[in-house]
Write a protein that holds these residues in place. Structure first.
Motif, PDB file in Angstrom:
ATOM      1  N   GLU A 199      -5.398  -0.205  10.432  1.00  0.00           N
ATOM      2  CA  GLU A 199      -6.753  -0.250   9.886  1.00  0.00           C
ATOM      3  C   GLU A 199      -7.578  -1.362  10.521  1.00  0.00           C
ATOM      4  OE1 GLU A 199      -5.460   0.754   5.352  1.00  0.00           O
ATOM      5  OE2 GLU A 199      -7.226  -0.465   5.687  1.00  0.00           O
ATOM      6  N   THR A 223      -1.883   2.100   7.652  1.00  0.00           N
ATOM      7  CA  THR A 223      -2.381   0.849   7.076  1.00  0.00           C
ATOM      8  C   THR A 223      -2.309  -0.284   8.095  1.00  0.00           C
ATOM      9  OG1 THR A 223      -1.608   1.590   4.906  1.00  0.00           O
ATOM     10  CG2 THR A 223      -2.144  -0.733   5.134  1.00  0.00           C
ATOM     11  N   THR A 250       0.827  -1.208   0.000  1.00  0.00           N
ATOM     12  CA  THR A 250       0.000   0.000   0.000  1.00  0.00           C
ATOM     13  C   THR A 250       0.861   1.258   0.000  1.00  0.00           C
ATOM     14  OG1 THR A 250      -1.781  -1.141   1.179  1.00  0.00           O
ATOM     15  CG2 THR A 250      -1.756   1.264   1.292  1.00  0.00           C
ATOM     16  N   SER A 268      -7.075  -0.084   1.171  1.00  0.00           N
ATOM     17  CA  SER A 268      -6.059   0.551   2.013  1.00  0.00           C
ATOM     18  C   SER A 268      -5.454   1.768   1.324  1.00  0.00           C
ATOM     19  CB  SER A 268      -4.959  -0.465   2.361  1.00  0.00           C
ATOM     20  OG  SER A 268      -5.492  -1.549   3.084  1.00  0.00           O
ATOM     21  N   SER A 285      -5.775   5.251   3.258  1.00  0.00           N
ATOM     22  CA  SER A 285      -4.549   5.866   3.782  1.00  0.00           C
ATOM     23  C   SER A 285      -4.030   7.007   2.901  1.00  0.00           C
ATOM     24  CB  SER A 285      -3.441   4.793   3.917  1.00  0.00           C
ATOM     25  OG  SER A 285      -3.806   3.811   4.859  1.00  0.00           O
TER      26      SER A 285
END
Length: 228
Positions: free
Chosen positions: A161, A158, A19, A97, A101
């Motif tokens: 989360e 991330t 991510t 994600s 983010s």
């Protein structure tokens, strides 16, 4: 920790790493545009980027689930391309994600680009440096602290989360069961010792992240200034 917990840790690290790399690739040109543009649409795009900060994660996860589901436009597109369905897969977790983010990467980069002196870019232009040269040889080196902050914040956000990954990924061991979901499972099952080990690890990780950020962004004390 159990083998399942270590698998969740590995999966979380992979998700956060992929991510962060994708966000740096997508967020850098977007942040540069937001930092330099005078377009009347800038407030709209800045608000869209910042929405995950104020939007409840379950709301974002719900609409992503609809978009990427079998009846959603994204879901129909991925199936037509032979990519299958994104919900309840690692690919779906990555997409969710990245969106969730995004402000934690784009905003530090935008601030770093806004701090690049216009004179430095103009001086490079007088030396016949093209737009790409000015960006790669002037803007990027001067914005390096912003890249460090964006990378650390994107990775850390991330890792933490929960709502979005639970809505999009579900709780499939070895595929979508990340640390925050594993912690929730332990608490639900009253396995507080296991939950404590995961939670303590995340607390230590958060401390390392904050120390790194404060160290990177600490004021630089020049020797000549100290001598005054």
């Amino acid at each position: 920790m159990t083998d399942a917990d270590w698998t969740a840790v590995r999966l979380t690290a992979e998700l956060a790493g992929v991510t962060t790399l994708l966000l740096l690739a997508v967020g850098t040109p977007l942040a540069w545009w937001l930092a330099r543009t005078r377009s009347p649409l800038k407030p709209l795009w800045a608000a869209v980027v910042a929405m995950p900060i104020v939007l409840p994660p379950t709301v974002l996860g719900f609409y992503l689930l609809l978009l990427m589901g079998p009846q959603g436009p994204v879901g129909q597109l991925t199936q037509a391309l032979g990519l299958g369905r994104l919900p309840f897969s690692f690919g779906g977790l990555v997409v969710a994600s990245v969106l969730y983010s995004m402000p934690f990467v784009v905003q530090p980069l935008q601030q770093a680009f806004e701090a690049v002196p216009e004179r430095a870019l103009e001086a490079a232009a007088t030396l016949r440096a093209g737009p790409w040269d000015r960006f790669f040889t002037v803007a990027l080196p001067l914005a390096r602290p912003g890249f460090v902050t964006a990378s650390v914040l994107g990775f850390a956000h991330t890792v933490g989360e929960f709502g979005v990954v639970l809505m999009i990924g579900g709780n499939i061991p070895g595929e979508t069961r990340v640390m925050s979901v594993a912690l929730y499972d332990h608490v639900e099952a009253a396995e507080f010792a296991d939950a404590h080990r995961l939670a303590a690890g995340m607390v230590a990780f958060a401390l390392v992240v904050l120390v790194t950020l404060y160290w990177v962004n600490r004021p630089v004390r020049h020797d000549d200034e100290a001598a005054r």
